[in-house]
Design a protein around this motif. Structure first.
Motif, PDB file in Angstrom:
ATOM      1  N   ILE A 190      -5.790  -2.713   6.675  1.00  0.00           N
ATOM      2  CA  ILE A 190      -4.637  -1.804   6.644  1.00  0.00           C
ATOM      3  C   ILE A 190      -4.082  -1.599   8.045  1.00  0.00           C
ATOM      4  CG2 ILE A 190      -3.909   0.565   6.166  1.00  0.00           C
ATOM      5  CD1 ILE A 190      -5.880   0.596   3.846  1.00  0.00           C
ATOM      6  N   PHE A 191      -4.972  -1.306   9.002  1.00  0.00           N
ATOM      7  CA  PHE A 191      -4.521  -1.092  10.377  1.00  0.00           C
ATOM      8  C   PHE A 191      -3.864  -2.344  10.941  1.00  0.00           C
ATOM      9  CE2 PHE A 191      -7.333   2.656  10.540  1.00  0.00           C
ATOM     10  CZ  PHE A 191      -6.485   3.539  11.184  1.00  0.00           C
TER      11      PHE A 191
ATOM     12  N   ALA B 172      -3.275  -0.186   0.834  1.00  0.00           N
ATOM     13  CA  ALA B 172      -4.358   0.590   0.226  1.00  0.00           C
ATOM     14  C   ALA B 172      -4.377   0.406  -1.288  1.00  0.00           C
ATOM     15  CB  ALA B 172      -4.203   2.064   0.583  1.00  0.00           C
ATOM     16  N   ILE B 173      -3.208   0.390  -1.900  1.00  0.00           N
ATOM     17  CA  ILE B 173      -3.131   0.177  -3.350  1.00  0.00           C
ATOM     18  C   ILE B 173      -3.646  -1.218  -3.718  1.00  0.00           C
ATOM     19  CG2 ILE B 173      -1.526  -0.070  -5.289  1.00  0.00           C
ATOM     20  CD1 ILE B 173       0.179   2.099  -4.006  1.00  0.00           C
ATOM     21  N   ALA B 174      -3.391  -2.181  -2.840  1.00  0.00           N
ATOM     22  CA  ALA B 174      -3.856  -3.554  -3.085  1.00  0.00           C
ATOM     23  C   ALA B 174      -5.356  -3.719  -2.870  1.00  0.00           C
ATOM     24  CB  ALA B 174      -3.094  -4.525  -2.190  1.00  0.00           C
ATOM     25  N   GLY B 175      -6.045  -2.642  -2.408  1.00  0.00           N
ATOM     26  CA  GLY B 175      -7.484  -2.699  -2.222  1.00  0.00           C
ATOM     27  C   GLY B 175      -7.928  -3.232  -0.886  1.00  0.00           C
ATOM     28  N   GLU B 176      -7.047  -3.278   0.086  1.00  0.00           N
ATOM     29  CA  GLU B 176      -7.390  -3.784   1.419  1.00  0.00           C
ATOM     30  C   GLU B 176      -8.304  -2.791   2.116  1.00  0.00           C
ATOM     31  OE1 GLU B 176      -7.877  -6.450   3.781  1.00  0.00           O
ATOM     32  OE2 GLU B 176      -6.010  -6.924   2.743  1.00  0.00           O
ATOM     33  N   ASN B 177      -9.217  -3.305   2.958  1.00  0.00           N
ATOM     34  CA  ASN B 177     -10.110  -2.409   3.693  1.00  0.00           C
ATOM     35  C   ASN B 177      -9.364  -1.755   4.856  1.00  0.00           C
ATOM     36  OD1 ASN B 177     -10.027  -4.294   5.846  1.00  0.00           O
ATOM     37  ND2 ASN B 177     -11.749  -5.425   4.978  1.00  0.00           N
TER      38      ASN B 177
ATOM     39  N   CYS C 175       8.429   5.118   8.776  1.00  0.00           N
ATOM     40  CA  CYS C 175       8.623   4.779   7.361  1.00  0.00           C
ATOM     41  C   CYS C 175       7.996   3.429   7.037  1.00  0.00           C
ATOM     42  CB  CYS C 175      10.105   4.768   7.019  1.00  0.00           C
ATOM     43  SG  CYS C 175      10.889   6.395   7.040  1.00  0.00           S
ATOM     44  N   ALA C 176       8.193   2.456   7.921  1.00  0.00           N
ATOM     45  CA  ALA C 176       7.604   1.133   7.696  1.00  0.00           C
ATOM     46  C   ALA C 176       6.081   1.202   7.715  1.00  0.00           C
ATOM     47  CB  ALA C 176       8.107   0.160   8.756  1.00  0.00           C
ATOM     48  N   ALA C 177       5.528   1.962   8.659  1.00  0.00           N
ATOM     49  CA  ALA C 177       4.071   2.074   8.772  1.00  0.00           C
ATOM     50  C   ALA C 177       3.470   2.726   7.527  1.00  0.00           C
ATOM     51  CB  ALA C 177       3.708   2.875  10.022  1.00  0.00           C
ATOM     52  N   VAL C 178       4.061   3.834   7.081  1.00  0.00           N
ATOM     53  CA  VAL C 178       3.540   4.522   5.900  1.00  0.00           C
ATOM     54  C   VAL C 178       3.664   3.642   4.658  1.00  0.00           C
ATOM     55  CG1 VAL C 178       3.899   6.491   4.367  1.00  0.00           C
ATOM     56  CG2 VAL C 178       3.941   6.828   6.833  1.00  0.00           C
ATOM     57  N   GLY C 179       4.823   3.004   4.487  1.00  0.00           N
ATOM     58  CA  GLY C 179       5.021   2.154   3.322  1.00  0.00           C
ATOM     59  C   GLY C 179       4.020   1.013   3.252  1.00  0.00           C
ATOM     60  N   VAL C 180       3.806   0.339   4.385  1.00  0.00           N
ATOM     61  CA  VAL C 180       2.864  -0.787   4.407  1.00  0.00           C
ATOM     62  C   VAL C 180       1.439  -0.307   4.184  1.00  0.00           C
ATOM     63  CG1 VAL C 180       1.856  -2.551   5.902  1.00  0.00           C
ATOM     64  CG2 VAL C 180       4.321  -2.258   5.829  1.00  0.00           C
ATOM     65  N   ALA C 181       1.083   0.833   4.793  1.00  0.00           N
ATOM     66  CA  ALA C 181      -0.274   1.354   4.625  1.00  0.00           C
ATOM     67  C   ALA C 181      -0.557   1.699   3.170  1.00  0.00           C
ATOM     68  CB  ALA C 181      -0.460   2.586   5.512  1.00  0.00           C
ATOM     69  N   ILE C 182       0.404   2.342   2.515  1.00  0.00           N
ATOM     70  CA  ILE C 182       0.210   2.681   1.098  1.00  0.00           C
ATOM     71  C   ILE C 182       0.106   1.421   0.245  1.00  0.00           C
ATOM     72  CG2 ILE C 182       1.317   3.745  -0.900  1.00  0.00           C
ATOM     73  CD1 ILE C 182       2.448   5.862   0.959  1.00  0.00           C
ATOM     74  N   ALA C 183       0.969   0.454   0.518  1.00  0.00           N
ATOM     75  CA  ALA C 183       0.936  -0.791  -0.255  1.00  0.00           C
ATOM     76  C   ALA C 183      -0.390  -1.529  -0.069  1.00  0.00           C
ATOM     77  CB  ALA C 183       2.104  -1.682   0.155  1.00  0.00           C
TER      78      ALA C 183
ATOM     79  N   ILE D 231      -3.108   8.052  -5.198  1.00  0.00           N
ATOM     80  CA  ILE D 231      -3.379   9.331  -4.526  1.00  0.00           C
ATOM     81  C   ILE D 231      -4.372   9.128  -3.391  1.00  0.00           C
ATOM     82  CG2 ILE D 231      -4.431  11.599  -4.841  1.00  0.00           C
ATOM     83  CD1 ILE D 231      -3.221  11.621  -7.650  1.00  0.00           C
ATOM     84  N   VAL D 232      -5.413   8.334  -3.627  1.00  0.00           N
ATOM     85  CA  VAL D 232      -6.386   8.045  -2.563  1.00  0.00           C
ATOM     86  C   VAL D 232      -5.695   7.397  -1.368  1.00  0.00           C
ATOM     87  CG1 VAL D 232      -8.389   6.647  -1.941  1.00  0.00           C
ATOM     88  CG2 VAL D 232      -8.363   7.901  -4.095  1.00  0.00           C
ATOM     89  N   ALA D 233      -4.829   6.416  -1.639  1.00  0.00           N
ATOM     90  CA  ALA D 233      -4.116   5.741  -0.555  1.00  0.00           C
ATOM     91  C   ALA D 233      -3.242   6.714   0.218  1.00  0.00           C
ATOM     92  CB  ALA D 233      -3.268   4.603  -1.123  1.00  0.00           C
ATOM     93  N   ILE D 234      -2.539   7.589  -0.506  1.00  0.00           N
ATOM     94  CA  ILE D 234      -1.652   8.554   0.161  1.00  0.00           C
ATOM     95  C   ILE D 234      -2.466   9.506   1.029  1.00  0.00           C
ATOM     96  CG2 ILE D 234      -0.098  10.497  -0.246  1.00  0.00           C
ATOM     97  CD1 ILE D 234       0.950   9.008  -2.694  1.00  0.00           C
ATOM     98  N   VAL D 235      -3.614   9.981   0.514  1.00  0.00           N
ATOM     99  CA  VAL D 235      -4.460  10.899   1.294  1.00  0.00           C
ATOM    100  C   VAL D 235      -4.918  10.240   2.592  1.00  0.00           C
ATOM    101  CG1 VAL D 235      -6.683  12.081   1.332  1.00  0.00           C
ATOM    102  CG2 VAL D 235      -5.213  12.271  -0.670  1.00  0.00           C
ATOM    103  N   VAL D 236      -5.364   8.991   2.501  1.00  0.00           N
ATOM    104  CA  VAL D 236      -5.855   8.289   3.698  1.00  0.00           C
ATOM    105  C   VAL D 236      -4.732   8.117   4.716  1.00  0.00           C
ATOM    106  CG1 VAL D 236      -6.753   6.093   4.552  1.00  0.00           C
ATOM    107  CG2 VAL D 236      -7.697   7.101   2.472  1.00  0.00           C
ATOM    108  N   VAL D 237      -3.567   7.683   4.249  1.00  0.00           N
ATOM    109  CA  VAL D 237      -2.441   7.450   5.160  1.00  0.00           C
ATOM    110  C   VAL D 237      -2.001   8.754   5.814  1.00  0.00           C
ATOM    111  CG1 VAL D 237      -0.018   6.768   5.272  1.00  0.00           C
ATOM    112  CG2 VAL D 237      -1.640   5.385   3.988  1.00  0.00           C
TER     113      VAL D 237
END
Length: 337
Positions: free
Chosen positions: A116-117, A107-112, A97-105, A290-296
């Motif tokens: 993100i990793f 990605a939304i912030a425009g991080e490469n 849950c922590a990994a998915v939440g941070v990755a989405i956040a 949606i793009v962030a969710i797809v990538v994650v």
């Protein structure tokens, strides 16, 4: 009694609650006196007998802990299995849950992708440390907290309902997985081919290809060939079961699919521009989410498939080693007879 005994008794008494020190002092001096007398009767001089008696008693802190029934471990056998089960459950829930939440956040912030990793790894490590530390601290306190009727804190007794299910016969289980995998892969390949004529079950895409037509020059044949390799992998998995060679092949196949697919998706080369226009993309602020969710989701699914394969290969290797060891023991017993 000499100063040596006084020092020993004081070292033991200082580690117990004050209201128990007088009783411990009395009982410990009696015990030391009896042990010293026994050593004197065995022929030792009084000074030597006292030293031998104190040495035999051992560490005064351990003697005091035994006297007041204080555990000398962080978590003792009373709570160890409960602690282990709860810790595994919390890690399995909190870390993903922590990994998915941070990755989405991120990605939304425009991080490469690298950012993100990096953020995900840092948060997962930090969350894992905190979960392990605070869970262990709670159980350590419970272990040392007295309660009425000889019970302390929580108690989760083992029941028959906690027994794991028996594993399915290996060959039958592999056959079901093989059929499911092949059917899915064949359907996926057919959809990749037919989508160029449109998707009749989607109103906006009935005559518009979903994927960019230019991909037929290389990438779509590449992915279809990759699906063929996945089918061969499924055949090998059915015939031999999981092993480290197949786990390695699974890693290669996942990387070979995920990396180019995400690259094409993030660079705008995967989806047909006409399809995006027909779907009225972007959908306001929701597009970036949606793009962030797809990538994650794609990265998480690929990573889990690799980890799951490695775990299954490890278990299969242990099963083989256990079976080999059992056969060796049985052969040794037959030889002994």
């Amino acid at each position: 009694m000499t100063i040596l005994t006084d020092r020993y008794v004081w070292a033991a008494a200082r580690t117990v609650p004050e209201h128990q020190r007088t009783e411990l002092d009395r009982e410990l001096r009696e015990r030391i006196g009896d042990a010293t007398d026994a050593q004197v009767e065995a022929g030792l001089a009084p000074a030597e007998a006292e030293r031998a008696a104190l040495t035999e008693l051992g560490d005064p802190a351990a003697v005091a802990a035994q006297y007041i029934d204080r555990p000398l471990q962080l978590i003792g056998p009373k709570y160890y299995l409960t602690w282990l089960r709860l810790l595994k459950l919390l890690l399995a829930i909190v870390l993903p849950c922590a990994a998915v939440g941070v990755a989405i956040a991120q990605a939304i912030a425009g991080e490469n992708v690298g950012g993100i990793f990096g953020a995900v790894i840092a948060v997962v490590i930090s969350a894992g440390v905190h979960v392990a530390f605070w869970t262990t601290l709670v159980f350590a306190i419970l272990e040392r907290t007295p309660a009425p009727a000889g019970r302390r804190g929580v108690d989760m007794p083992w029941t028959l309902d906690m027994l794991p299910a028996l594993p399915e016969p290996a060959k039958a289980s592999r056959l079901a997985e093989f059929i499911t995998s092949v059917v899915f892969l064949v359907v996926f390949a057919v959809v990749l081919v037919l989508q160029q004529f449109g998707l009749p079950w989607v109103d906006d895409l009935q005559s518009v290809p979903l994927l960019a037509p230019d991909l037929w020059s290389f990438w779509l044949p590449y992915f279809i060939a990759l699906i063929g390799a996945e089918i061969l992998f499924a055949v090998g998995l059915y015939l031999w079961g999981w092993n480290w060679w197949l786990a390695g092949a699974n890693l290669v196949l996942n990387v070979a699919f995920t990396v180019p697919a995400l690259w094409l998706f993030l660079t705008g080369q995967l989806i047909n521009p006409a399809a995006l226009e027909a779907m009225r993309w972007p959908w306001g602020d929701a597009g970036q989410i949606i793009v962030a969710i797809v990538v994650v989701v794609v990265v998480a699914a690929s990573a889990w498939d690799v980890v799951d394969g490695a775990i299954k290969a490890f278990r299969a290797q242990r099963t083989i080693e256990s079976a080999t060891s059992d056969r060796g023991i049985r052969e040794d017993l037959r030889s002994a007879r």
